[in-house]
Design a protein around this motif. Structure first.
Motif, short mmCIF file in Angstrom:
data_model
loop_
_atom_site.label_atom_id
_atom_site.label_comp_id
_atom_site.label_asym_id
_atom_site.label_seq_id
_atom_site.Cartn_x
_atom_site.Cartn_y
_atom_site.Cartn_z
N ARG A 33 -10.13 -9.79 -17.76
CA ARG A 33 -9.08 -10.68 -17.26
C ARG A 33 -7.79 -9.92 -16.99
O ARG A 33 -7.12 -10.10 -15.97
CB ARG A 33 -8.83 -11.80 -18.28
N VAL A 34 -7.44 -9.03 -17.92
CA VAL A 34 -6.22 -8.23 -17.75
C VAL A 34 -6.38 -7.26 -16.59
O VAL A 34 -5.45 -7.06 -15.78
CB VAL A 34 -5.89 -7.48 -19.06
N GLN A 35 -7.56 -6.63 -16.46
CA GLN A 35 -7.78 -5.66 -15.38
C GLN A 35 -7.66 -6.32 -14.00
O GLN A 35 -7.14 -5.72 -13.05
CB GLN A 35 -9.17 -5.03 -15.52
N LEU A 64 -5.34 -7.25 -8.65
CA LEU A 64 -4.85 -8.21 -7.66
C LEU A 64 -3.35 -8.06 -7.47
O LEU A 64 -2.84 -8.08 -6.33
CB LEU A 64 -5.20 -9.63 -8.09
N THR A 65 -2.63 -7.89 -8.54
CA THR A 65 -1.17 -7.72 -8.45
C THR A 65 -0.84 -6.46 -7.68
O THR A 65 0.08 -6.43 -6.84
CB THR A 65 -0.56 -7.67 -9.87
N GLN A 66 -1.58 -5.36 -7.98
CA GLN A 66 -1.33 -4.10 -7.28
C GLN A 66 -1.59 -4.26 -5.78
O GLN A 66 -0.83 -3.73 -4.94
CB GLN A 66 -2.25 -3.01 -7.85
N ALA A 67 -2.65 -4.99 -5.43
CA ALA A 67 -2.96 -5.18 -4.00
C ALA A 67 -1.89 -6.00 -3.29
O ALA A 67 -1.50 -5.70 -2.15
CB ALA A 67 -4.33 -5.85 -3.87
N LEU A 68 -1.39 -7.02 -3.93
CA LEU A 68 -0.40 -7.90 -3.30
C LEU A 68 0.94 -7.20 -3.07
O LEU A 68 1.77 -7.71 -2.30
CB LEU A 68 -0.22 -9.16 -4.15
N ARG A 69 1.19 -6.09 -3.71
CA ARG A 69 2.43 -5.36 -3.48
C ARG A 69 2.50 -4.80 -2.05
O ARG A 69 3.57 -4.42 -1.59
CB ARG A 69 2.58 -4.24 -4.51
N GLN A 70 1.32 -4.75 -1.39
CA GLN A 70 1.30 -4.24 -0.01
C GLN A 70 1.71 -5.30 1.02
O GLN A 70 1.84 -5.00 2.22
CB GLN A 70 -0.11 -3.73 0.33
#
Length: 347
Positions: free
Chosen positions: A31-33, A41-47
């Motif tokens: 869940r955390v990963q 998902l958070t890392q991807a949305l930064r784009q």
């Protein structure tokens, strides 16, 4: 790789990873990963900052859909794992309700405590106070206040355990009486008290003696106290413990703290005075010592013997229990043998 493709792969790989989860700990890690603040998902949305205004709504909707799919999959796996854990626990802790119940052993008061409680209840009903005191006592209160100065020969009868020259394990509960007399305001009324507790003497342990035993001492201080008051009180005590038919007799004796002093006998409850093994063919059984309070004891406590007098008595609950229940060895009380103790369930 464009963001849309990255998100699509994240959905596919994430759902596949979730299907391999086999424990709640691993579930939380996945869940955390995937969805944590530093997750994939958070890392991807930064784009998304690099997208055009027309692309952002489409990619945002896709990201929300992926987040919902991953959350739903994680929730389903969590429910399955929790259900499995519950079923496993129930299987391990299964109770066969057809088995007979287990009886829980109910304890009860020690026979000596039963006797002490019975005596306390009697004297409380007569208006006495129950006063306790220290078992580690000063020589001053244990002996000197009770008309037993240093080197008095009567001290030999109560040879005891000394901790220091002036501190000892008390040989009687009389020191409680001495302490109470010092504090009592006789202008407020008479003093009527009993003092129960453990006492210690350097006796050789045998069937009738123990280095530690219990004692209850009684004391009444007032004006115009006589031997008749003492006899009436002890007669009531004897009949309460040993039966309404009991008679008592007083024999002259010697105690340093009373004058006159008496030994108190009760008529034998086994043979009613005819003579038997228990009373050694005499018809009487010795149960306690008593007497009128010695004037020196009153003076030592700051009480005027010209105005006040009183009586005192001392008894052993251990001996009372031995006589009442026909026990022939005092050591039985302290061996903690359940087979012996369970005979005395009390009321």
């Amino acid at each position: 790789m464009e963001l849309k493709t990255l998100l699509t792969d994240l959905r596919q790989n994430g759902l596949q990873q979730i299907t391999t989860i086999d424990s709640l700990d691993k579930l939380n890690q996945v869940r955390v990963q995937l969805l944590g603040k530093k997750g994939k998902l958070t890392q991807a949305l930064r784009q998304m900052k690099d997208l055009s205004a027309q692309e952002r709504p489409q990619i945002g909707a896709l990201a929300n859909s992926i987040r919902d799919d991953l959350k739903a999959a994680l929730t389903q796996v969590q429910e399955d794992l929790e259900l499995e854990a519950t079923q496993s626990q129930l299987a391990q802790e299964k109770i066969d309700v057809t088995l007979p119940g287990r009886t829980r052993h109910q304890g009860h008061k020690h026979v000596i405590n039963q006797v002490i409680d019975d005596i306390e209840a009697l004297f409380i009903g007569l208006g006495y106070q129950v006063i306790n005191g220290p078992e580690v006592e000063e020589d001053h209160y244990n002996f000197e206040m009770l008309n037993l100065p240093k080197d008095h020969p009567a001290r030999d009868m109560q040879d005891t355990f000394y901790i220091t020259k002036d501190i000892l394990m008390r040989t009687q509960t009389s020191p409680v009486q001495a302490r109470t007399m010092e504090k009592h305001d006789f202008n407020q009324g008479p003093l009527k008290m009993i003092s129960p507790g453990k006492v210690y003497r350097r006796d050789t342990d045998d069937a009738t003696h123990s280095h530690q035993f219990n004692q209850i001492e009684g004391l009444v201080i007032d004006k115009h106290i006589t031997m008749a008051d003492l006899k009436g009180t002890l007669e009531l005590l004897a009949r309460h413990i040993f039966g309404a038919e009991r008679e008592i007799r007083l024999r002259p004796s010697y105690f340093p703290f009373t004058e006159p002093s008496v030994e108190v006998d009760i008529s034998c409850f086994a043979c009613s005075g005819a003579g038997c093994r228990i009373c050694k063919q005499t018809g009487w059984i010795e149960v306690l010592g008593a007497g009128l309070v010695h004037p020196n004891v009153l003076t030592n406590a700051g009480v005027d013997p010209q105005v006040y007098g009183g009586f005192a008595f001392g008894l052993g609950p251990d001996r009372f229990a031995m006589l009442k229940y026909g026990i022939n060895d005092i050591r039985e009380f302290y061996l903690n043998d359940v087979r012996f103790l369970e005979q005395f369930q009390g009321e």
